[in-house]
Motif scaffolding. Structure first.
Motif, short mmCIF file in Angstrom:
data_model
loop_
_atom_site.label_atom_id
_atom_site.label_comp_id
_atom_site.label_asym_id
_atom_site.label_seq_id
_atom_site.Cartn_x
_atom_site.Cartn_y
_atom_site.Cartn_z
N ARG A 307 0.83 -1.21 0.00
CA ARG A 307 0.00 0.00 0.00
C ARG A 307 0.87 1.26 0.00
NH1 ARG A 307 -5.61 -0.32 -0.46
NH2 ARG A 307 -5.88 1.27 1.15
N LYS A 308 2.06 1.13 0.54
CA LYS A 308 2.96 2.28 0.61
C LYS A 308 3.84 2.37 -0.64
CE LYS A 308 5.42 5.65 2.35
NZ LYS A 308 4.85 6.99 2.51
N ASN A 309 4.27 1.21 -1.13
CA ASN A 309 5.31 1.21 -2.18
C ASN A 309 4.80 0.82 -3.56
OD1 ASN A 309 8.13 1.64 -2.61
ND2 ASN A 309 8.32 -0.55 -2.99
N ASN A 310 3.56 0.40 -3.63
CA ASN A 310 2.91 0.04 -4.89
C ASN A 310 3.68 -1.03 -5.67
OD1 ASN A 310 0.75 1.79 -4.43
ND2 ASN A 310 1.94 3.53 -5.18
N ASP A 311 3.88 -0.83 -6.97
CA ASP A 311 4.30 -1.91 -7.85
C ASP A 311 5.75 -2.35 -7.67
OD1 ASP A 311 1.79 -1.88 -8.80
OD2 ASP A 311 2.25 -1.01 -10.76
N HIS A 312 6.59 -1.51 -7.14
CA HIS A 312 7.99 -1.92 -6.96
C HIS A 312 8.07 -3.14 -6.05
CE1 HIS A 312 12.36 -1.31 -6.85
NE2 HIS A 312 12.27 -1.70 -5.58
N LEU A 313 7.30 -3.13 -4.97
CA LEU A 313 7.30 -4.26 -4.04
C LEU A 313 6.68 -5.50 -4.70
CD1 LEU A 313 6.82 -4.52 -0.35
CD2 LEU A 313 5.07 -5.65 -1.70
N LEU A 314 5.67 -5.29 -5.56
CA LEU A 314 5.03 -6.42 -6.21
C LEU A 314 6.00 -7.18 -7.11
CD1 LEU A 314 1.57 -4.85 -7.19
CD2 LEU A 314 2.08 -6.36 -5.26
N VAL A 315 6.82 -6.45 -7.83
CA VAL A 315 7.81 -7.09 -8.70
C VAL A 315 8.79 -7.90 -7.87
CG1 VAL A 315 9.70 -6.68 -10.32
CG2 VAL A 315 7.61 -5.32 -10.49
N GLU A 316 9.23 -7.32 -6.77
CA GLU A 316 10.17 -8.02 -5.89
C GLU A 316 9.52 -9.27 -5.28
OE1 GLU A 316 13.00 -6.96 -2.02
OE2 GLU A 316 11.88 -5.38 -3.04
N ALA A 317 8.26 -9.15 -4.89
CA ALA A 317 7.55 -10.29 -4.31
C ALA A 317 7.34 -11.39 -5.34
CB ALA A 317 6.21 -9.82 -3.75
N LEU A 318 7.05 -11.02 -6.58
CA LEU A 318 6.88 -12.01 -7.64
C LEU A 318 8.15 -12.83 -7.85
CD1 LEU A 318 4.85 -10.10 -10.39
CD2 LEU A 318 4.18 -12.24 -9.28
N GLN A 319 9.27 -12.17 -7.76
CA GLN A 319 10.56 -12.84 -8.00
C GLN A 319 10.88 -13.90 -6.94
OE1 GLN A 319 13.09 -9.42 -8.12
NE2 GLN A 319 12.91 -9.17 -10.34
N VAL A 320 10.29 -13.78 -5.76
CA VAL A 320 10.58 -14.75 -4.69
C VAL A 320 9.39 -15.67 -4.41
CG1 VAL A 320 12.38 -13.39 -3.57
CG2 VAL A 320 9.98 -13.00 -2.96
N GLY A 321 8.42 -15.71 -5.34
CA GLY A 321 7.35 -16.70 -5.25
C GLY A 321 6.14 -16.33 -4.43
N ALA A 322 5.86 -15.04 -4.29
CA ALA A 322 4.72 -14.62 -3.47
C ALA A 322 3.39 -15.03 -4.09
CB ALA A 322 4.75 -13.10 -3.28
N PHE A 323 3.30 -15.01 -5.42
CA PHE A 323 2.04 -15.33 -6.09
C PHE A 323 1.58 -16.75 -5.74
CE2 PHE A 323 -0.73 -16.57 -9.57
CZ PHE A 323 -1.50 -15.43 -9.77
#
Length: 375
Positions: A307-323
Motif C-alpha cells: 500500500r505504501k510502495n505500490n508496484d515496486h514491491l510487487l515485482v520483488e515479491a513475484l521474484q521470490v514466489g509470493a504469487f
C-alpha cells in the motif's frame, strides 16, 4: 533389620529435631566405633512445610524492616523467602503467595529503589524472587513494580553487566507493562529503556530473555505507535531480519513477525522496513512455514508495504514466489481479514505479472543483489 531410631548395637538413638519454620531437621545417631571414626552421624530429614503462621510472621517482619529501611535485615528475610520457595516447592510458594508476600516484596523493592543510597544486592535479590514466581500480573501488589522508581531501577538492571540480572529485569518489565498502559508510557519516558531492550536481543543473553524483550517491544509499540520510529532507529528492523534468518526456533520467528507487523503501522518506520533488502524475501518465505499466526502477519506486512510502495514491491515479491504462496493461503483457508488482503495482493500481483509479460522487460535494479544466503 536396623530400625531408623536405633543404632546397630541396639541402643536407642538420640534424636534432636530442629525443624522450625522450614529449617532442616537434624537427627543424631550413635553408631559403633568400628564403623565410623566419629560417633555422631548427622542425617538430614525432609524439611517441614511452611505453616500459615510462619508465612504471616515472615511478611510482618519484612514489612517492619522495610518501614525502618533496614537493608541487612530485609536482605536476610528475602534470602530466607527464596530458600523456603526452593524447599517443598509449590507448597511453600502457595502458602507465601496466599499471605501477600508478593505485596511485601514489591513494597520493599519500591521503597529501596526510591532512596538515593545504593541497595543493588537487596534489589537484585528481591527481583530474583519475584521473577522466579512469574506470572504475577494478577497478584495483589505486583503493580507496585510499575512505579516510576521501580521502573527506573529495572531499566538500570536491564543495562547491568550481569546476564542473570538483565534477564530478570526484562522478564519483570514484560509482565509489568502488560498490566496497564500507564506503565508503558512511564517506561518510554525513562532514558535507556529502549536501548536496554534492544541490547538484550543483540547480546543474545538467552532465548527466553530474547522472547521477553521482543514481547515487551511489541506491547510498547502497540500502545504508542510513535515509539516504533525510535526503536527502528536503534536497529530493530535489521535485528528482526537477522533473527528470522538465523533463529530456527519457531516461537522466536513468530514473535519477530508480530513485532514487524505493528512496526509497519507507522509510516516513517515502513520506509525503514522497505529499505532492508532482506525483508520481502524473508516475509514471503515464512508464509505457511511457521504457524497460522506467522502467515497472517506475513500477509499483513506485505499488504501494508504494498500500500505504501505500490508496484515496486510487487515485482520483488513475484521474484521470490509470493504469487504461488498466496494462492495456497487462499486454498488452505485463513481468517477473513487475511483472506481479503491475500486476494487483493493476488489481483495486483497478477496484474503486475501480466504487464511484465507484455513488456517482456524487468528492470535489473529490481533484482535482489543483497541476498547472499538461501532461506
Amino acid at each position: 533389620m536396623v530400625l531408623p531410631w536405633r543404632s546397630r548395637g541396639g541402643r536407642r538413638a538420640e534424636r534432636r529435631n530442629l525443624s522450625t519454620s522450614g529449617d532442616t531437621s537434624v537427627v543424631k545417631i550413635k553408631v559403633p566405633a568400628q564403623l565410623r571414626s566419629s560417633k555422631i552421624e548427622l542425617v538430614q530429614s525432609p524439611r517441614a512445610p511452611l505453616t500459615p503462621r510462619d508465612a504471616v510472621e515472615i511478611c510482618r517482619r519484612l514489612e517492619n524492616a522495610t518501614a525502618r529501611e533496614e537493608n541487612a535485615e530485609c536482605l536476610e528475610i528475602v534470602s530466607k523467602i527464596k530458600n523456603l520457595a526452593k524447599d517443598n516447592g509449590e507448597t511453600n510458594k502457595k502458602c507465601l503467595l496466599q499471605y501477600s508476600v508478593v505485596s511485601e516484596l514489591t513494597s520493599c523493592f519500591q521503597r529501596f529503589a526510591s532512596t538515593r543510597e545504593e541497595h543493588a544486592p537487596l534489589l537484585e535479590e528481591v527481583l530474583s524472587v519475584i521473577t522466579s514466581w512469574l506470572p504475577l500480573n494478577r497478584t495483589e501488589g505486583f503493580s507496585k513494580m510499575g512505579s516510576t522508581a521501580s521502573l527506573k531501577t529495572l531499566v538500570r538492571f536491564l543495562n547491568a553487566p550481569d546476564a542473570k540480572t538483565r534477564q530478570n529485569a526484562v522478564f519483570c518489565i514484560r509482565e509489568v507493562i502488560a498490566i496497564d498502559k500507564r506503565f508503558v508510557y512511564a517506561l518510554t519516558d525513562i532514558e535507556g529503556a529502549f536501548e536496554g531492550l534492544i541490547k538484550i536481543i543483540k547480546d543474545s543473553v538467552s532465548t527466553s530473555s530474547t522472547k521477553a524483550s521482543i514481547m515487551a517491544i511489541y506491547r510498547i509499540i502497540s500502545c504508542d505507535n510513535k515509539t516504533a520510529s525510535k526503536l527502528v532507529n536503534l536497529g530493530l528492523v535489521a535485528l528482526i531480519a537477522e533473527m528470522i534468518v538465523n533463529n530456527a526456533e519457531k516461537s522466536v520467528c513468530e514473535r519477530c513477525l508480530v513485532v514487524l507487523n505493528v512496526v509497519c503501522d507507522n509510516e516513517q518506520s515502513r520506509e525503514d522496513v522497505l529499505g532492508n533488502a532482506l525483508i520481502v524475501p524473508l516475509i514471503v518465505k515464512k508464509i505457511l512455514r511457521v504457524s497460522d499466526l506467522a502467515t497472517q502477519c506475513s500477509v499483513s506486512i506485505l499488504w501494508k508495504l504494498w500500500r505504501k510502495n505500490n508496484d515496486h514491491l510487487l515485482v520483488e515479491a513475484l521474484q521470490v514466489g509470493a504469487f504461488e504462496k498466496l494462492l495456497v493461503v487462499l486454498q488452505v483457508g485463513c481468517e477473513e481479514k487475511t483472506k481479503e488482503r491475500a486476494s487483493e495482493l493476488l489481483r495486483n500481483l497478477n496484474r503486475c505479472r501480466n504487464e511484465m509479460e507484455n513488456t517482456n522487460c524487468v528492470d535489473s535494479s529490481m533484482h535482489l543483489k543483497n541476498v547472499k544466503k538461501s532461506f
